[in-house]
Motif scaffolding. Structure first.
Motif, PDB file in Angstrom:
ATOM      1  N   VAL A  76       0.843  -1.204   0.000  1.00  0.00           N
ATOM      2  CA  VAL A  76       0.000   0.000   0.000  1.00  0.00           C
ATOM      3  C   VAL A  76       0.876   1.251   0.000  1.00  0.00           C
ATOM      4  CG1 VAL A  76      -1.550   1.383   1.444  1.00  0.00           C
ATOM      5  CG2 VAL A  76      -2.077  -1.018   1.006  1.00  0.00           C
ATOM      6  N   ALA A  77       1.940   1.243   0.816  1.00  0.00           N
ATOM      7  CA  ALA A  77       2.857   2.387   0.839  1.00  0.00           C
ATOM      8  C   ALA A  77       3.514   2.582  -0.525  1.00  0.00           C
ATOM      9  CB  ALA A  77       3.916   2.192   1.922  1.00  0.00           C
ATOM     10  N   ASP A  78       3.934   1.481  -1.170  1.00  0.00           N
ATOM     11  CA  ASP A  78       4.534   1.587  -2.506  1.00  0.00           C
ATOM     12  C   ASP A  78       3.566   2.235  -3.488  1.00  0.00           C
ATOM     13  OD1 ASP A  78       6.909   0.435  -1.735  1.00  0.00           O
ATOM     14  OD2 ASP A  78       6.396  -1.574  -2.453  1.00  0.00           O
ATOM     15  N   ARG A  79       2.311   1.744  -3.497  1.00  0.00           N
ATOM     16  CA  ARG A  79       1.325   2.266  -4.448  1.00  0.00           C
ATOM     17  C   ARG A  79       1.035   3.745  -4.198  1.00  0.00           C
ATOM     18  NH1 ARG A  79       3.071  -1.445  -5.551  1.00  0.00           N
ATOM     19  NH2 ARG A  79       2.303  -3.429  -6.348  1.00  0.00           N
ATOM     20  N   LEU A  80       0.918   4.122  -2.910  1.00  0.00           N
ATOM     21  CA  LEU A  80       0.616   5.523  -2.592  1.00  0.00           C
ATOM     22  C   LEU A  80       1.767   6.435  -2.970  1.00  0.00           C
ATOM     23  CD1 LEU A  80      -1.292   5.264   0.799  1.00  0.00           C
ATOM     24  CD2 LEU A  80      -2.218   5.864  -1.438  1.00  0.00           C
ATOM     25  N   TYR A  81       3.009   5.974  -2.777  1.00  0.00           N
ATOM     26  CA  TYR A  81       4.151   6.792  -3.192  1.00  0.00           C
ATOM     27  C   TYR A  81       4.159   6.981  -4.706  1.00  0.00           C
ATOM     28  CZ  TYR A  81       6.807   7.975   0.927  1.00  0.00           C
ATOM     29  OH  TYR A  81       7.209   8.564   2.081  1.00  0.00           O
ATOM     30  N   ILE A  82       3.925   5.896  -5.446  1.00  0.00           N
ATOM     31  CA  ILE A  82       3.896   6.009  -6.905  1.00  0.00           C
ATOM     32  C   ILE A  82       2.791   6.960  -7.336  1.00  0.00           C
ATOM     33  CG2 ILE A  82       3.390   4.743  -9.031  1.00  0.00           C
ATOM     34  CD1 ILE A  82       4.868   2.344  -7.789  1.00  0.00           C
ATOM     35  N   LEU A  83       1.596   6.831  -6.736  1.00  0.00           N
ATOM     36  CA  LEU A  83       0.479   7.713  -7.077  1.00  0.00           C
ATOM     37  C   LEU A  83       0.801   9.169  -6.749  1.00  0.00           C
ATOM     38  CD1 LEU A  83      -2.431   7.993  -8.077  1.00  0.00           C
ATOM     39  CD2 LEU A  83      -3.192   7.592  -5.722  1.00  0.00           C
ATOM     40  N   ASP A  93       4.098  19.615 -14.464  1.00  0.00           N
ATOM     41  CA  ASP A  93       4.440  19.482 -15.888  1.00  0.00           C
ATOM     42  C   ASP A  93       5.825  18.880 -16.111  1.00  0.00           C
ATOM     43  OD1 ASP A  93       2.013  20.509 -16.873  1.00  0.00           O
ATOM     44  OD2 ASP A  93       2.712  22.565 -16.543  1.00  0.00           O
ATOM     45  N   ILE A  94       6.265  18.038 -15.176  1.00  0.00           N
ATOM     46  CA  ILE A  94       7.548  17.352 -15.330  1.00  0.00           C
ATOM     47  C   ILE A  94       7.355  16.074 -16.132  1.00  0.00           C
ATOM     48  CG2 ILE A  94       9.416  16.190 -14.059  1.00  0.00           C
ATOM     49  CD1 ILE A  94       8.963  18.233 -11.806  1.00  0.00           C
ATOM     50  N   ILE A  95       6.196  15.435 -15.972  1.00  0.00           N
ATOM     51  CA  ILE A  95       5.849  14.265 -16.776  1.00  0.00           C
ATOM     52  C   ILE A  95       4.494  14.524 -17.427  1.00  0.00           C
ATOM     53  CG2 ILE A  95       7.164  12.639 -15.347  1.00  0.00           C
ATOM     54  CD1 ILE A  95       4.480  11.739 -14.130  1.00  0.00           C
ATOM     55  N   PRO A  96       4.235  13.900 -18.588  1.00  0.00           N
ATOM     56  CA  PRO A  96       2.923  14.090 -19.230  1.00  0.00           C
ATOM     57  C   PRO A  96       1.828  13.348 -18.465  1.00  0.00           C
ATOM     58  CG  PRO A  96       4.262  12.539 -20.484  1.00  0.00           C
ATOM     59  CD  PRO A  96       5.155  13.081 -19.411  1.00  0.00           C
ATOM     60  N   ALA A 100       0.974   9.705 -15.921  1.00  0.00           N
ATOM     61  CA  ALA A 100       0.318   9.748 -14.610  1.00  0.00           C
ATOM     62  C   ALA A 100      -0.941   8.889 -14.578  1.00  0.00           C
ATOM     63  CB  ALA A 100      -0.022  11.195 -14.249  1.00  0.00           C
ATOM     64  N   LEU A 101      -1.604   8.711 -15.721  1.00  0.00           N
ATOM     65  CA  LEU A 101      -2.841   7.929 -15.766  1.00  0.00           C
ATOM     66  C   LEU A 101      -2.589   6.441 -15.990  1.00  0.00           C
ATOM     67  CD1 LEU A 101      -5.060  10.364 -17.866  1.00  0.00           C
ATOM     68  CD2 LEU A 101      -5.216   9.900 -15.408  1.00  0.00           C
ATOM     69  N   LEU A 102      -1.504   6.098 -16.699  1.00  0.00           N
ATOM     70  CA  LEU A 102      -1.235   4.693 -17.018  1.00  0.00           C
ATOM     71  C   LEU A 102      -1.034   3.840 -15.774  1.00  0.00           C
ATOM     72  CD1 LEU A 102       1.183   4.395 -20.082  1.00  0.00           C
ATOM     73  CD2 LEU A 102      -1.044   3.329 -19.784  1.00  0.00           C
ATOM     74  N   LEU A 103      -0.318   4.362 -14.796  1.00  0.00           N
ATOM     75  CA  LEU A 103       0.032   3.552 -13.622  1.00  0.00           C
ATOM     76  C   LEU A 103      -1.173   3.302 -12.718  1.00  0.00           C
ATOM     77  CD1 LEU A 103       3.525   5.144 -12.918  1.00  0.00           C
ATOM     78  CD2 LEU A 103       3.015   3.003 -14.098  1.00  0.00           C
ATOM     79  N   PRO A 104      -1.940   4.325 -12.322  1.00  0.00           N
ATOM     80  CA  PRO A 104      -3.131   4.044 -11.506  1.00  0.00           C
ATOM     81  C   PRO A 104      -4.169   3.199 -12.244  1.00  0.00           C
ATOM     82  CG  PRO A 104      -2.568   6.371 -11.395  1.00  0.00           C
ATOM     83  CD  PRO A 104      -1.721   5.762 -12.472  1.00  0.00           C
ATOM     84  N   ALA A 164      14.692   6.580 -18.794  1.00  0.00           N
ATOM     85  CA  ALA A 164      15.034   5.171 -19.065  1.00  0.00           C
ATOM     86  C   ALA A 164      14.395   4.263 -18.007  1.00  0.00           C
ATOM     87  CB  ALA A 164      16.554   4.992 -19.077  1.00  0.00           C
ATOM     88  N   PHE A 165      14.562   4.629 -16.742  1.00  0.00           N
ATOM     89  CA  PHE A 165      13.930   3.857 -15.663  1.00  0.00           C
ATOM     90  C   PHE A 165      12.409   3.886 -15.785  1.00  0.00           C
ATOM     91  CE2 PHE A 165      17.957   4.172 -13.158  1.00  0.00           C
ATOM     92  CZ  PHE A 165      18.058   2.840 -12.799  1.00  0.00           C
ATOM     93  N   ALA A 166      11.855   5.053 -16.148  1.00  0.00           N
ATOM     94  CA  ALA A 166      10.394   5.187 -16.233  1.00  0.00           C
ATOM     95  C   ALA A 166       9.815   4.307 -17.332  1.00  0.00           C
ATOM     96  CB  ALA A 166      10.023   6.646 -16.475  1.00  0.00           C
ATOM     97  N   ILE A 167      10.457   4.299 -18.505  1.00  0.00           N
ATOM     98  CA  ILE A 167       9.948   3.491 -19.619  1.00  0.00           C
ATOM     99  C   ILE A 167      10.003   2.010 -19.269  1.00  0.00           C
ATOM    100  CG2 ILE A 167      10.433   2.784 -22.000  1.00  0.00           C
ATOM    101  CD1 ILE A 167      11.334   5.771 -22.430  1.00  0.00           C
ATOM    102  N   TRP A 168      11.133   1.563 -18.721  1.00  0.00           N
ATOM    103  CA  TRP A 168      11.237   0.171 -18.285  1.00  0.00           C
ATOM    104  C   TRP A 168      10.231  -0.132 -17.186  1.00  0.00           C
ATOM    105  CZ3 TRP A 168      13.251  -4.135 -20.110  1.00  0.00           C
ATOM    106  CH2 TRP A 168      14.243  -4.050 -21.078  1.00  0.00           C
ATOM    107  N   GLY A 169      10.094   0.796 -16.250  1.00  0.00           N
ATOM    108  CA  GLY A 169       9.182   0.578 -15.127  1.00  0.00           C
ATOM    109  C   GLY A 169       7.735   0.453 -15.564  1.00  0.00           C
ATOM    110  N   ILE A 170       7.304   1.358 -16.477  1.00  0.00           N
ATOM    111  CA  ILE A 170       5.923   1.321 -16.959  1.00  0.00           C
ATOM    112  C   ILE A 170       5.672   0.022 -17.730  1.00  0.00           C
ATOM    113  CG2 ILE A 170       4.271   2.392 -18.529  1.00  0.00           C
ATOM    114  CD1 ILE A 170       5.632   5.106 -17.785  1.00  0.00           C
ATOM    115  N   GLY A 171       6.639  -0.349 -18.585  1.00  0.00           N
ATOM    116  CA  GLY A 171       6.499  -1.594 -19.339  1.00  0.00           C
ATOM    117  C   GLY A 171       6.394  -2.810 -18.433  1.00  0.00           C
ATOM    118  N   LEU A 172       7.296  -2.890 -17.449  1.00  0.00           N
ATOM    119  CA  LEU A 172       7.271  -4.019 -16.510  1.00  0.00           C
ATOM    120  C   LEU A 172       6.017  -3.997 -15.645  1.00  0.00           C
ATOM    121  CD1 LEU A 172      11.001  -4.089 -15.316  1.00  0.00           C
ATOM    122  CD2 LEU A 172       9.837  -5.818 -16.698  1.00  0.00           C
ATOM    123  N   TYR A 173       5.552  -2.798 -15.293  1.00  0.00           N
ATOM    124  CA  TYR A 173       4.364  -2.659 -14.453  1.00  0.00           C
ATOM    125  C   TYR A 173       3.149  -3.274 -15.144  1.00  0.00           C
ATOM    126  CZ  TYR A 173       2.182  -0.167 -10.488  1.00  0.00           C
ATOM    127  OH  TYR A 173       1.557   0.155  -9.318  1.00  0.00           O
TER     128      TYR A 173
END
Length: 200
Positions: A76-83, A93-96, A100-104, A164-173
Protein backbone atom coordinates in the motif's frame (compact mmCIF):
# COMPACT_ATOMS: atom_id res chain seq x y z
CA UNK A 1 6.42 -16.29 0.39
CA UNK A 2 5.99 -17.41 4.02
CA UNK A 3 3.18 -19.73 4.94
CA UNK A 4 0.21 -18.20 6.74
CA UNK A 5 1.23 -20.00 9.93
CA UNK A 6 4.53 -18.07 10.05
CA UNK A 7 2.83 -14.65 9.89
CA UNK A 8 1.68 -13.10 13.15
CA UNK A 9 -1.18 -10.73 13.94
CA UNK A 10 1.20 -8.35 15.74
CA UNK A 11 0.82 -4.65 14.95
CA UNK A 12 3.62 -2.86 16.81
CA UNK A 13 6.68 -4.35 15.15
CA UNK A 14 9.75 -2.51 13.86
CA UNK A 15 8.93 -3.25 10.17
CA UNK A 16 5.33 -2.06 10.62
CA UNK A 17 6.50 1.18 12.27
CA UNK A 18 8.83 1.79 9.32
CA UNK A 19 5.95 1.20 6.91
CA UNK A 20 3.77 3.63 8.88
CA UNK A 21 6.57 6.22 8.72
CA UNK A 22 6.69 5.76 4.94
CA UNK A 23 2.95 6.36 4.73
CA UNK A 24 3.30 9.60 6.70
CA UNK A 25 5.85 10.75 4.15
CA UNK A 26 3.32 10.65 1.28
CA UNK A 27 1.45 13.88 2.13
CA UNK A 28 4.73 15.51 3.16
CA UNK A 29 6.20 14.76 -0.28
CA UNK A 30 3.16 16.18 -2.07
CA UNK A 31 3.26 19.36 0.01
CA UNK A 32 7.00 19.84 -0.65
CA UNK A 33 6.58 19.37 -4.42
CA UNK A 34 3.39 21.38 -4.90
CA UNK A 35 3.64 23.99 -2.13
CA UNK A 36 7.08 25.54 -1.65
CA UNK A 37 8.47 23.40 -4.53
CA UNK A 38 11.32 22.37 -2.24
CA UNK A 39 12.58 19.70 -4.60
CA UNK A 40 15.71 18.99 -2.57
CA UNK A 41 13.69 18.08 0.52
CA UNK A 42 11.20 16.15 -1.63
CA UNK A 43 14.11 14.06 -2.93
CA UNK A 44 15.23 13.44 0.66
CA UNK A 45 11.72 12.15 1.49
CA UNK A 46 11.81 9.83 -1.53
CA UNK A 47 15.26 8.52 -0.62
CA UNK A 48 14.12 7.91 2.97
CA UNK A 49 11.11 6.06 1.55
CA UNK A 50 13.38 3.83 -0.54
CA UNK A 51 15.63 3.06 2.43
CA UNK A 52 12.73 2.20 4.74
CA UNK A 53 11.16 0.10 1.97
CA UNK A 54 14.29 -2.06 1.95
CA UNK A 55 14.64 -2.06 5.72
CA UNK A 56 11.09 -3.11 6.61
CA UNK A 57 11.35 -6.27 4.47
CA UNK A 58 14.89 -7.03 5.65
CA UNK A 59 14.05 -6.56 9.33
CA UNK A 60 10.82 -8.55 9.04
CA UNK A 61 12.90 -11.53 7.92
CA UNK A 62 15.90 -10.85 10.15
CA UNK A 63 13.89 -10.29 13.35
CA UNK A 64 11.22 -12.84 12.44
CA UNK A 65 8.57 -10.11 12.62
CA UNK A 66 6.52 -10.98 9.56
CA UNK A 67 2.90 -9.97 10.08
CA UNK A 68 -0.36 -9.86 8.18
CA UNK A 69 -0.53 -6.08 8.69
CA UNK A 70 2.98 -5.70 7.29
CA UNK A 71 2.07 -7.64 4.17
CA UNK A 72 -0.68 -5.08 3.54
CA UNK A 73 1.16 -1.91 4.60
CA UNK A 74 4.25 -2.45 2.45
CA UNK A 75 2.54 -2.68 -0.98
CA UNK A 76 0.00 0.00 0.00
CA UNK A 77 2.86 2.39 0.84
CA UNK A 78 4.53 1.59 -2.51
CA UNK A 79 1.32 2.27 -4.45
CA UNK A 80 0.62 5.52 -2.59
CA UNK A 81 4.15 6.79 -3.19
CA UNK A 82 3.90 6.01 -6.91
CA UNK A 83 0.48 7.71 -7.08
CA UNK A 84 1.68 10.76 -5.12
CA UNK A 85 4.78 11.14 -7.25
CA UNK A 86 3.03 10.83 -10.62
CA UNK A 87 0.31 13.28 -9.57
CA UNK A 88 2.86 15.74 -8.16
CA UNK A 89 5.14 15.56 -11.20
CA UNK A 90 2.22 15.79 -13.64
CA UNK A 91 0.86 18.90 -11.87
CA UNK A 92 4.35 20.40 -12.14
CA UNK A 93 4.44 19.48 -15.89
CA UNK A 94 7.55 17.35 -15.33
CA UNK A 95 5.85 14.27 -16.78
CA UNK A 96 2.92 14.09 -19.23
CA UNK A 97 -0.53 13.19 -17.94
CA UNK A 98 -0.65 9.96 -19.94
CA UNK A 99 2.17 8.63 -17.73
CA UNK A 100 0.32 9.75 -14.61
CA UNK A 101 -2.84 7.93 -15.77
CA UNK A 102 -1.24 4.69 -17.02
CA UNK A 103 0.03 3.55 -13.62
CA UNK A 104 -3.13 4.04 -11.51
CA UNK A 105 -5.21 2.56 -14.35
CA UNK A 106 -3.25 -0.70 -14.12
CA UNK A 107 -3.78 -0.84 -10.34
CA UNK A 108 -7.51 -0.17 -10.73
CA UNK A 109 -7.81 -3.05 -13.18
CA UNK A 110 -6.01 -5.40 -10.78
CA UNK A 111 -8.02 -4.26 -7.75
CA UNK A 112 -11.10 -5.14 -9.74
CA UNK A 113 -9.97 -8.78 -9.64
CA UNK A 114 -9.69 -8.93 -5.83
CA UNK A 115 -13.45 -9.45 -5.11
CA UNK A 116 -13.46 -12.46 -7.46
CA UNK A 117 -10.49 -13.92 -5.59
CA UNK A 118 -12.04 -13.37 -2.17
CA UNK A 119 -15.29 -15.02 -3.19
CA UNK A 120 -13.23 -18.13 -3.87
CA UNK A 121 -11.34 -17.90 -0.56
CA UNK A 122 -8.12 -16.31 -1.77
CA UNK A 123 -6.76 -13.44 0.31
CA UNK A 124 -5.20 -11.24 -2.38
CA UNK A 125 -3.23 -11.17 -5.61
CA UNK A 126 -0.26 -13.54 -5.99
CA UNK A 127 3.27 -12.18 -5.68
CA UNK A 128 5.55 -12.08 -8.70
CA UNK A 129 9.12 -10.88 -9.17
CA UNK A 130 8.11 -8.68 -12.14
CA UNK A 131 5.88 -6.58 -9.88
CA UNK A 132 8.78 -5.91 -7.54
CA UNK A 133 11.13 -5.15 -10.45
CA UNK A 134 8.63 -2.68 -11.90
CA UNK A 135 8.21 -0.91 -8.56
CA UNK A 136 12.02 -0.78 -8.17
CA UNK A 137 12.39 0.91 -11.59
CA UNK A 138 9.62 3.43 -10.91
CA UNK A 139 10.90 4.35 -7.46
CA UNK A 140 14.25 5.19 -9.10
CA UNK A 141 12.73 6.92 -12.12
CA UNK A 142 10.66 9.58 -10.41
CA UNK A 143 13.35 11.05 -8.12
CA UNK A 144 15.64 11.29 -11.17
CA UNK A 145 12.92 13.03 -13.20
CA UNK A 146 12.36 15.46 -10.33
CA UNK A 147 16.12 16.10 -10.19
CA UNK A 148 16.07 16.60 -13.97
CA UNK A 149 13.64 19.52 -13.70
CA UNK A 150 16.37 22.09 -14.01
CA UNK A 151 19.35 23.06 -16.14
CA UNK A 152 22.92 21.88 -16.37
CA UNK A 153 24.71 18.61 -16.96
CA UNK A 154 23.44 16.90 -13.80
CA UNK A 155 19.81 17.76 -14.60
CA UNK A 156 20.21 16.53 -18.20
CA UNK A 157 21.76 13.22 -17.11
CA UNK A 158 19.10 12.79 -14.42
CA UNK A 159 16.37 13.32 -17.01
CA UNK A 160 17.89 10.79 -19.43
CA UNK A 161 18.34 8.10 -16.80
CA UNK A 162 15.01 8.98 -15.21
CA UNK A 163 13.11 8.40 -18.45
CA UNK A 164 15.03 5.17 -19.06
CA UNK A 165 13.93 3.86 -15.66
CA UNK A 166 10.39 5.19 -16.23
CA UNK A 167 9.95 3.49 -19.62
CA UNK A 168 11.24 0.17 -18.29
CA UNK A 169 9.18 0.58 -15.13
CA UNK A 170 5.92 1.32 -16.96
CA UNK A 171 6.50 -1.59 -19.34
CA UNK A 172 7.27 -4.02 -16.51
CA UNK A 173 4.36 -2.66 -14.45
CA UNK A 174 1.87 -3.51 -17.19
CA UNK A 175 3.59 -6.78 -18.08
CA UNK A 176 3.34 -7.78 -14.42
CA UNK A 177 -0.32 -6.74 -14.44
CA UNK A 178 -1.08 -9.00 -17.41
CA UNK A 179 0.78 -11.83 -15.69
CA UNK A 180 -1.20 -11.27 -12.47
CA UNK A 181 -4.47 -11.38 -14.42
CA UNK A 182 -3.39 -14.66 -16.02
CA UNK A 183 -2.41 -16.08 -12.61
CA UNK A 184 -5.79 -15.01 -11.19
CA UNK A 185 -7.55 -16.83 -14.02
CA UNK A 186 -5.54 -19.97 -13.23
CA UNK A 187 -6.18 -19.69 -9.47
CA UNK A 188 -9.91 -19.30 -10.02
CA UNK A 189 -10.01 -22.34 -12.26
CA UNK A 190 -8.32 -24.56 -9.62
CA UNK A 191 -10.52 -26.52 -7.19
CA UNK A 192 -10.12 -25.96 -3.45
CA UNK A 193 -9.17 -23.01 -1.30
CA UNK A 194 -5.74 -21.48 -0.85
CA UNK A 195 -4.23 -18.31 0.61
CA UNK A 196 -1.99 -16.27 -1.65
CA UNK A 197 0.32 -13.37 -0.95
CA UNK A 198 -0.05 -9.61 -1.15
CA UNK A 199 2.04 -7.47 -3.52
CA UNK A 200 1.28 -6.51 -7.03
Amino acid sequence: MPDASTRSTRVWTVPNLLSLARLLGVPLFLWLVLGPQADGWALVVLMASGITDFLDGYLARRLDQRSRLGEVLDPVADRLYILAVVVGLALRDIIPWWVALLLPLRDLLLWGLVPFLRRRGYSALPVHFLGKAATFNLLYAFPLLLLGDGSGVVATLAQVFGWAFAIWGIGLYWWAGILYAWQVQRLLSEPGRRTVGTDA
